[in-house]
Design a protein around this motif. Structure first.
Motif, PDB file in Angstrom:
ATOM      1  N   ARG A  84       0.838  -1.240  -0.033  1.00 60.34           N
ATOM      2  CA  ARG A  84       0.053   0.010  -0.091  1.00 60.34           C
ATOM      3  C   ARG A  84       0.775   1.254  -0.014  1.00 60.34           C
TER       4      ARG A  84
ATOM      5  N   ALA B 108       2.293   5.049   0.625  1.00 64.22           N
ATOM      6  CA  ALA B 108       2.345   5.760   2.203  1.00 64.22           C
ATOM      7  C   ALA B 108       3.033   6.790   1.715  1.00 64.22           C
TER       8      ALA B 108
ATOM      9  N   ASN C  76      -3.318  16.454   7.630  1.00 69.59           N
ATOM     10  CA  ASN C  76      -4.608  16.035   7.638  1.00 69.59           C
ATOM     11  C   ASN C  76      -5.447  17.389   7.405  1.00 69.59           C
TER      12      ASN C  76
ATOM     13  N   GLU D   2      -4.851   7.200  -5.189  1.00 69.45           N
ATOM     14  CA  GLU D   2      -6.036   7.582  -3.913  1.00 69.45           C
ATOM     15  C   GLU D   2      -5.919   6.686  -2.683  1.00 69.45           C
ATOM     16  N   GLU D   3      -5.220   5.487  -2.858  1.00 68.47           N
ATOM     17  CA  GLU D   3      -5.158   4.770  -1.653  1.00 68.47           C
ATOM     18  C   GLU D   3      -3.879   4.947  -0.662  1.00 68.47           C
ATOM     19  N   THR D   4      -3.130   5.961  -1.177  1.00 68.33           N
ATOM     20  CA  THR D   4      -1.899   6.250  -0.342  1.00 68.33           C
ATOM     21  C   THR D   4      -2.371   6.807   1.026  1.00 68.33           C
ATOM     22  N   LEU D   5      -1.704   6.290   1.970  1.00 69.49           N
ATOM     23  CA  LEU D   5      -1.515   6.361   3.523  1.00 69.49           C
ATOM     24  C   LEU D   5      -0.843   7.715   3.588  1.00 69.49           C
TER      25      LEU D   5
ATOM     26  N   THR E 197      -5.172   9.132   7.536  1.00 68.27           N
ATOM     27  CA  THR E 197      -6.180   9.283   6.410  1.00 68.27           C
ATOM     28  C   THR E 197      -5.480   8.847   5.188  1.00 68.27           C
ATOM     29  N   THR E 198      -6.343   8.974   3.883  1.00 75.76           N
ATOM     30  CA  THR E 198      -5.747   8.549   2.412  1.00 75.76           C
ATOM     31  C   THR E 198      -5.843   9.892   1.875  1.00 75.76           C
TER      32      THR E 198
ATOM     33  N   GLU F 291      -8.473  13.007   1.862  1.00 83.55           N
ATOM     34  CA  GLU F 291      -7.926  14.333   1.861  1.00 83.55           C
ATOM     35  C   GLU F 291      -8.529  15.290   0.853  1.00 83.55           C
TER      36      GLU F 291
END
Ligand SMILES: [Zn+2]
Ligand SMILES: [Zn+2]
Length: 263
Positions: free
Chosen positions: A128, A130, A139, A167-170, A213-214, A218
């Motif tokens: 994933r 990050a 945030n 989009e799924e970036t932490l 968040t992702t 955001e």
């Protein structure tokens, strides 16, 4: 890759991070201001801190370097242009360089000016993605440009780099400012239902167990990613009547940054 987000509980609300290789236990400390908490966390997990990454030169990010190096012998990494500002820097980084931790972790350096002109964000690819974003992206907010930065560069970093990440970036920022930032989002976009729903929860959140968040989230709650929202623009034109009906994204960003400075 294992990430430990460390809440310093200091007045500046800093987050420090340890990023570790699950196979070898080698770890990199991001902005370890609270070196004692970082060392205790590493010890509890059996990790060995071999590198320190400073996202940028501000003291609330570099202030733990000396004690951390003394305790671990870790190498200090930062943006190559921070060389004269960060004592004892071992490695100067530029865009696209890769930092390895142990056998399994690779972090890509993004050159992200704006908060300061020598700011690095780290992007972990892996199961994933990050992003360790220092004081560039928070945030629900964006870094200020008061101490060596520039808002035009910050806009360019958001538009040309951060907004293009998956989009799924932490999102792992350098400070906990989420409640205050959500309140600003609602000041700018009172009908933002997601920000409305989150604010009461975030006002009472324990930052030691902070929400991660992702980028997708955001985009919903961070006014600095909502530059084409009709209600953001409508509200902005109340403050700046000279703005056209459809101001360009850069103009909206710069006006929002300006309003946030005084808010
Ligand atoms: Zn800073
Ligand atoms: Zn900071």
């Amino acid at each position: 890759m294992i990430v430990d987000q460390i809440w310093t509980a200091n007045a500046y609300r800093n987050f420090n991070y340890l990023i570790a290789c699950a196979e070898t236990g080698e770890a990199l400390a991001v902005d370890p201001l609270d070196h004692e908490k970082c060392l205790a966390a590493a010890e509890a997990k059996g990790w060995k801190i071999t590198q320190i990454l400073n996202t940028h030169e501000h003291r609330d990010h570099t202030g733990g370097n000396h004690a951390m190096v003394a305790a671990t012998g870790a190498k200090v990494l930062a943006h190559r242009n921070a060389k004269d500002k960060i004592p004892g820097m071992d490695r100067g980084l530029r865009a696209g360089e890769v930092i390895k931790i142990g056998k399994t972790v690779e972090l890509e350096c993004l050159d992200t000016p704006g908060h300061t002109m020598a700011h690095i964000c780290l992007l972990a690819h892996g199961d994933r993605p990050a992003l360790f974003c220092g004081d560039t992206l928070f945030n629900a907010g964006a870094g200020n440009c008061h101490n060596g930065g520039h808002p035009v560069e910050l806009y360019s970093t958001f538009a040309s780099q951060l907004a293009k990440l998956p989009e799924e970036t932490l999102i792992y920022p350098g400070h906990d400012y989420i409640a205050r930032n959500l309140a600003f989002t609602l000041d700018r976009e009172p009908d933002n239902a997601k920000a409305q729903a989150m604010l009461p929860e975030m006002e009472k959140q324990d930052a030691a167990k902070a929400l991660v968040t992702t980028l997708a989230l955001e985009r919903e709650i961070n006014t600095f990613f909502r530059l084409t929202s009709r209600s953001v623009i409508r509200r902005l034109r109340e403050a700046f009547p000279e703005l056209p009906d459809e101001p360009d994204a850069k103009t909206v960003f710069l006006r929002l940054r300006d309003l946030r400075n005084k808010w």
